[in-house]
Design an enzyme around this catalytic site. Structure first.
Site, PDB file in Angstrom:
ATOM      1  N   GLY A  11      37.744  37.614  32.073  1.00 49.84           N
ATOM      2  CA  GLY A  11      39.047  37.495  32.750  1.00 49.84           C
ATOM      3  C   GLY A  11      39.515  36.052  32.775  1.00 49.84           C
ATOM      4  O   GLY A  11      38.721  35.152  33.027  1.00 49.84           O
ATOM      5  N   ARG A  21      41.521  21.282  27.798  1.00 48.82           N
ATOM      6  CA  ARG A  21      42.077  19.935  27.588  1.00 48.82           C
ATOM      7  C   ARG A  21      40.974  18.878  27.677  1.00 48.82           C
ATOM      8  O   ARG A  21      40.871  17.983  26.836  1.00 48.82           O
ATOM      9  CB  ARG A  21      43.167  19.685  28.633  1.00 48.82           C
ATOM     10  CG  ARG A  21      43.695  18.277  28.686  1.00 48.82           C
ATOM     11  CD  ARG A  21      44.776  18.211  29.767  1.00 48.82           C
ATOM     12  NE  ARG A  21      45.277  16.875  29.985  1.00 48.82           N
ATOM     13  CZ  ARG A  21      44.740  15.997  30.826  1.00 48.82           C
ATOM     14  NH1 ARG A  21      43.649  16.324  31.493  1.00 48.82           N
ATOM     15  NH2 ARG A  21      45.285  14.805  30.976  1.00 48.82           N
ATOM     16  N   VAL A  24      38.560  19.086  24.678  1.00 51.19           N
ATOM     17  CA  VAL A  24      39.176  18.598  23.429  1.00 51.19           C
ATOM     18  C   VAL A  24      39.341  17.078  23.475  1.00 51.19           C
ATOM     19  O   VAL A  24      38.953  16.362  22.538  1.00 51.19           O
ATOM     20  CB  VAL A  24      40.540  19.298  23.190  1.00 51.19           C
ATOM     21  CG1 VAL A  24      41.297  18.645  22.043  1.00 51.19           C
ATOM     22  CG2 VAL A  24      40.329  20.792  22.927  1.00 51.19           C
ATOM     23  N   ARG A  72      37.598  40.711  26.149  1.00 52.20           N
ATOM     24  CA  ARG A  72      36.278  41.271  26.410  1.00 52.20           C
ATOM     25  C   ARG A  72      35.891  41.939  25.100  1.00 52.20           C
ATOM     26  O   ARG A  72      36.649  42.733  24.556  1.00 52.20           O
ATOM     27  CB  ARG A  72      36.327  42.247  27.588  1.00 52.20           C
ATOM     28  CG  ARG A  72      36.668  41.515  28.894  1.00 52.20           C
ATOM     29  CD  ARG A  72      36.281  42.310  30.122  1.00 52.20           C
ATOM     30  NE  ARG A  72      36.331  41.469  31.325  1.00 52.20           N
ATOM     31  CZ  ARG A  72      37.357  41.434  32.177  1.00 52.20           C
ATOM     32  NH1 ARG A  72      38.405  42.202  31.975  1.00 52.20           N
ATOM     33  NH2 ARG A  72      37.326  40.645  33.233  1.00 52.20           N
ATOM     34  N   ASP A 103      29.736  35.275  34.324  1.00 54.69           N
ATOM     35  CA  ASP A 103      28.318  35.463  33.975  1.00 54.69           C
ATOM     36  C   ASP A 103      28.122  36.354  32.742  1.00 54.69           C
ATOM     37  O   ASP A 103      27.159  36.172  31.997  1.00 54.69           O
ATOM     38  CB  ASP A 103      27.486  35.932  35.164  1.00 54.69           C
ATOM     39  CG  ASP A 103      28.026  37.173  35.833  1.00 54.69           C
ATOM     40  OD1 ASP A 103      29.071  37.697  35.376  1.00 54.69           O
ATOM     41  OD2 ASP A 103      27.409  37.633  36.804  1.00 54.69           O
ATOM     42  N   SER A 105      30.016  36.272  30.084  1.00 57.99           N
ATOM     43  CA  SER A 105      30.198  35.320  28.979  1.00 57.99           C
ATOM     44  C   SER A 105      28.970  34.418  28.831  1.00 57.99           C
ATOM     45  O   SER A 105      28.580  34.056  27.715  1.00 57.99           O
ATOM     46  CB  SER A 105      31.433  34.455  29.239  1.00 57.99           C
ATOM     47  OG  SER A 105      32.555  35.271  29.435  1.00 57.99           O
ATOM     48  N   THR A 125      36.169  31.624  36.600  1.00 57.21           N
ATOM     49  CA  THR A 125      36.460  32.963  37.118  1.00 57.21           C
ATOM     50  C   THR A 125      36.987  32.841  38.540  1.00 57.21           C
ATOM     51  O   THR A 125      36.474  32.028  39.325  1.00 57.21           O
ATOM     52  CB  THR A 125      35.217  33.881  37.105  1.00 57.21           C
ATOM     53  OG1 THR A 125      35.500  35.027  37.930  1.00 57.21           O
ATOM     54  CG2 THR A 125      33.962  33.217  37.623  1.00 57.21           C
ATOM     55  N   ASP A 127      36.500  34.849  40.797  1.00 52.83           N
ATOM     56  CA  ASP A 127      35.620  35.573  41.725  1.00 52.83           C
ATOM     57  C   ASP A 127      34.629  34.671  42.485  1.00 52.83           C
ATOM     58  O   ASP A 127      34.058  35.095  43.479  1.00 52.83           O
ATOM     59  CB  ASP A 127      34.815  36.642  40.974  1.00 52.83           C
ATOM     60  CG  ASP A 127      35.708  37.631  40.240  1.00 52.83           C
ATOM     61  OD1 ASP A 127      36.854  37.827  40.689  1.00 52.83           O
ATOM     62  OD2 ASP A 127      35.270  38.191  39.215  1.00 52.83           O
ATOM     63  N   ASP A 129      31.664  34.018  41.711  1.00 49.80           N
ATOM     64  CA  ASP A 129      30.429  34.806  41.822  1.00 49.80           C
ATOM     65  C   ASP A 129      29.304  34.328  40.903  1.00 49.80           C
ATOM     66  O   ASP A 129      28.409  35.088  40.567  1.00 49.80           O
ATOM     67  CB  ASP A 129      30.738  36.290  41.520  1.00 49.80           C
ATOM     68  CG  ASP A 129      31.302  36.487  40.122  1.00 49.80           C
ATOM     69  OD1 ASP A 129      31.642  35.488  39.462  1.00 49.80           O
ATOM     70  OD2 ASP A 129      31.402  37.649  39.676  1.00 49.80           O
ATOM     71  N   ARG A 171      35.795  41.350  42.000  1.00 47.13           N
ATOM     72  CA  ARG A 171      34.817  42.204  41.310  1.00 47.13           C
ATOM     73  C   ARG A 171      33.760  42.692  42.294  1.00 47.13           C
ATOM     74  O   ARG A 171      34.112  43.312  43.277  1.00 47.13           O
ATOM     75  CB  ARG A 171      34.202  41.465  40.128  1.00 47.13           C
ATOM     76  CG  ARG A 171      33.686  42.431  39.084  1.00 47.13           C
ATOM     77  CD  ARG A 171      33.101  41.721  37.912  1.00 47.13           C
ATOM     78  NE  ARG A 171      34.053  41.630  36.808  1.00 47.13           N
ATOM     79  CZ  ARG A 171      33.721  41.299  35.566  1.00 47.13           C
ATOM     80  NH1 ARG A 171      32.481  40.996  35.284  1.00 47.13           N
ATOM     81  NH2 ARG A 171      34.617  41.262  34.616  1.00 47.13           N
TER      82      ARG A 171
HETATM   83  P1  ADP Z   1      32.917  37.484  32.592  1.00 48.60           P
HETATM   84  O1  ADP Z   1      32.500  36.463  31.618  1.00 48.60           O
HETATM   85  O2  ADP Z   1      34.169  37.093  33.332  1.00 48.60           O
HETATM   86  O3  ADP Z   1      31.799  37.933  33.503  1.00 48.60           O
HETATM   87  P2  ADP Z   1      32.623  39.953  31.077  1.00 48.60           P
HETATM   88  O4  ADP Z   1      31.474  40.451  31.876  1.00 48.60           O
HETATM   89  O5  ADP Z   1      33.694  40.917  30.705  1.00 48.60           O
HETATM   90  O6  ADP Z   1      33.399  38.766  31.778  1.00 48.60           O
HETATM   91  O7  ADP Z   1      32.017  39.306  29.744  1.00 48.60           O
HETATM   92  C1  ADP Z   1      32.849  38.722  28.773  1.00 48.60           C
HETATM   93  C2  ADP Z   1      32.268  38.980  27.412  1.00 48.60           C
HETATM   94  O8  ADP Z   1      30.973  38.370  27.315  1.00 48.60           O
HETATM   95  C3  ADP Z   1      32.046  40.437  27.059  1.00 48.60           C
HETATM   96  O9  ADP Z   1      33.194  41.087  26.597  1.00 48.60           O
HETATM   97  C4  ADP Z   1      30.997  40.333  25.972  1.00 48.60           C
HETATM   98  O10 ADP Z   1      31.591  39.982  24.730  1.00 48.60           O
HETATM   99  C5  ADP Z   1      30.153  39.140  26.441  1.00 48.60           C
HETATM  100  N1  ADP Z   1      28.976  39.642  27.169  1.00 48.60           N
HETATM  101  C6  ADP Z   1      28.956  40.212  28.397  1.00 48.60           C
HETATM  102  N2  ADP Z   1      27.717  40.599  28.729  1.00 48.60           N
HETATM  103  C7  ADP Z   1      26.929  40.287  27.688  1.00 48.60           C
HETATM  104  C8  ADP Z   1      25.534  40.445  27.416  1.00 48.60           C
HETATM  105  N3  ADP Z   1      24.706  40.995  28.292  1.00 48.60           N
HETATM  106  N4  ADP Z   1      25.078  39.991  26.231  1.00 48.60           N
HETATM  107  C9  ADP Z   1      25.898  39.418  25.347  1.00 48.60           C
HETATM  108  N5  ADP Z   1      27.215  39.261  25.536  1.00 48.60           N
HETATM  109  C10 ADP Z   1      27.744  39.662  26.687  1.00 48.60           C
HETATM  110  O1  F6P Z   2      36.648  38.672  37.008  1.00 53.75           O
HETATM  111  C1  F6P Z   2      37.990  38.453  37.316  1.00 53.75           C
HETATM  112  C2  F6P Z   2      38.668  39.749  37.704  1.00 53.75           C
HETATM  113  O2  F6P Z   2      40.030  39.462  38.017  1.00 53.75           O
HETATM  114  C3  F6P Z   2      38.003  40.508  38.861  1.00 53.75           C
HETATM  115  O3  F6P Z   2      38.326  39.972  40.118  1.00 53.75           O
HETATM  116  C4  F6P Z   2      38.529  41.894  38.634  1.00 53.75           C
HETATM  117  O4  F6P Z   2      37.613  42.857  39.136  1.00 53.75           O
HETATM  118  C5  F6P Z   2      38.602  41.991  37.129  1.00 53.75           C
HETATM  119  O5  F6P Z   2      38.635  40.664  36.623  1.00 53.75           O
HETATM  120  C6  F6P Z   2      39.809  42.732  36.627  1.00 53.75           C
HETATM  121  O6  F6P Z   2      39.726  42.818  35.254  1.00 53.75           O
HETATM  122  P1  F6P Z   2      40.905  43.365  34.330  1.00 53.75           P
HETATM  123  O7  F6P Z   2      41.898  42.253  34.176  1.00 53.75           O
HETATM  124  O8  F6P Z   2      40.219  43.703  33.040  1.00 53.75           O
HETATM  125  O9  F6P Z   2      41.516  44.527  35.016  1.00 53.75           O
END
Ligand code: ADP
Ligand code: F6P
Length: 322
Positions: A11, A21, A24, A72, A103, A105, A125, A127, A129, A171
């Protein structure tokens, strides 16, 4: 390292552009070639590389979202997808990657680092978190956006003697909700970290404050608390007699110009990731903010950590909102 890349993943969060920025500009000023990867890990797999220079990041420090776009990417979670990403990095001579995200990512960044592409994660993020960090980029802006929105809802709730039940993002975590509850003077705050009985925690609290002449109410629910706010508003109306409305703030919380705090932390972290880590040949780290200091952790260790909610803050939020 002479050639690095930067991407945003998961997200989006206000302040991601300020990190891009800083990465880079720090890279360019220190003689590195810097590439932006569009659409997170999907771009790494498909080779969406964009050469960056000092001017390609002009006028973005104040902008929400991410100029590199984000995604994602389920394919990246497969071994085949990851190998494609590694191949693309090698073909383009990328020696290190800055990954701005949450986390999920960072799990991807760990996997890439273990397979020979050193990555540095920067927490981006709303969140807040990430266990190893007191603070994540975007959180302060989102909190202020929520506060502005709830203040507006309060105007109308007060005018009509109503109760407004407001769902906020986060989340699985309750940091946004807890702190918004305090900043907005919510009568009750529902967070995933604390299981409560609605009758006691919301209805009885409202009834007590009604005896003390209170006529309008703000109830904040974290999305992770898994409360149907529409249903809760109906229940409150039925049990207290106070006309109630529900509002789901939604994606408005993710947008907007980053606050000064987000811009400053983003700039510090972006600079640290390049200068203190990648330029020194160090990868597989997460940059974190701990007690206002910028530090770094092994990604694997960082992902094992657990973050707890501040229960004293939770206690205070309810003691003063009656
Ligand atoms: P965030 O980074 O905000 O927690 P996501 O959980 O959606 O968001 O993760 C972002 C991207 O990171 C996922 O779409 C995927 O490509 C990669 N990713 C997530 N979990 C894993 C994992 N366990 N192993 C490898 N890549 C992951
Ligand atoms: O991780 C950021 C966040 O905005 C969370 O607070 C929320 O649960 C989620 O992403 C929403 O994701 P999406 O934009 O895919 O609906």
């Amino acid at each position: 390292m002479k050639k690095i890349a930067v991407l945003t993943s998961g997200g989006d969060a206000p302040g991601m552009n300020a990190v891009i920025r800083a990465v880079v500009r720090t890279g360019c000023e220190n003689g590195l070639e810097v590439y932006g990867v569009e659409r997170g890990y999907e771009g790494l797999i498909k080779g969406y590389f964009r050469p960056m220079d000092l001017r390609s990041v002009s006028d973005i420090i104040n902008r929400g979202g991410t100029i590199l776009y984000t995604a994602r990417c389920p394919e990246f979670r497969t071994e085949e997808g990851m190998q494609k990403a590694i191949q693309t990095c090698k073909e383009n001579g990328i020696e290190g990657v800055v990954v701005i995200g949450g986390d999920g990512s960072f799990r991807g960044a760990k996997d890439l680092s273990e397979r020979g592409i050193p990555c540095v994660g920067i927490p981006g993020t709303i969140d807040n978190d990430i266990a190893c960090c007191d603070y994540t980029i975007g959180y302060d802006t989102a909190l202020n956006t929520i506060m502005d929105a709830v203040d507006k809802v309060r105007d109308t709730a007060e005018s009509h003697d109503r109760c407004s039940v407001i769902e906020v993002m986060g989340r699985h975590a309750g940091y946004l909700a807890l702190n918004a509850g305090i900043a907005c003077g919510a009568t009750a705050t529902l967070i995933p970290e604390v299981t409560v009985d609605i009758n006691q925690h919301v209805i009885a609290r409202m009834q007590r404050t009604m005896q003390a002449e209170k006529k309008h109410f703000i109830i904040i629910a974290a999305e992770g608390a898994c409360v149907d706010v529409m249903q809760l508003a109906r229940e409150i109306e039925a049990k207290t007699g106070v006309e109630s409305r529900a509002t789901i703030l939604g994606h408005i919380q993710r947008g907007g110009s980053p606050t000064a705090k987000d811009r400053i932390k983003a700039t510090q972290m972006g600079n640290y990731a390049v200068k203190k880590l990648l330029m020194e040949g160090i990868g597989n780290r997460v940059v974190a903010c701990q007690k206002e200091q910028i530090v770094d952790y092994d990604i694997f260790e960082a992902l094992k950590m657990e973050k707890t909610i501040d229960m004293e803050l939770y206690r205070i939020s309810h003691e003063v909102s009656i």
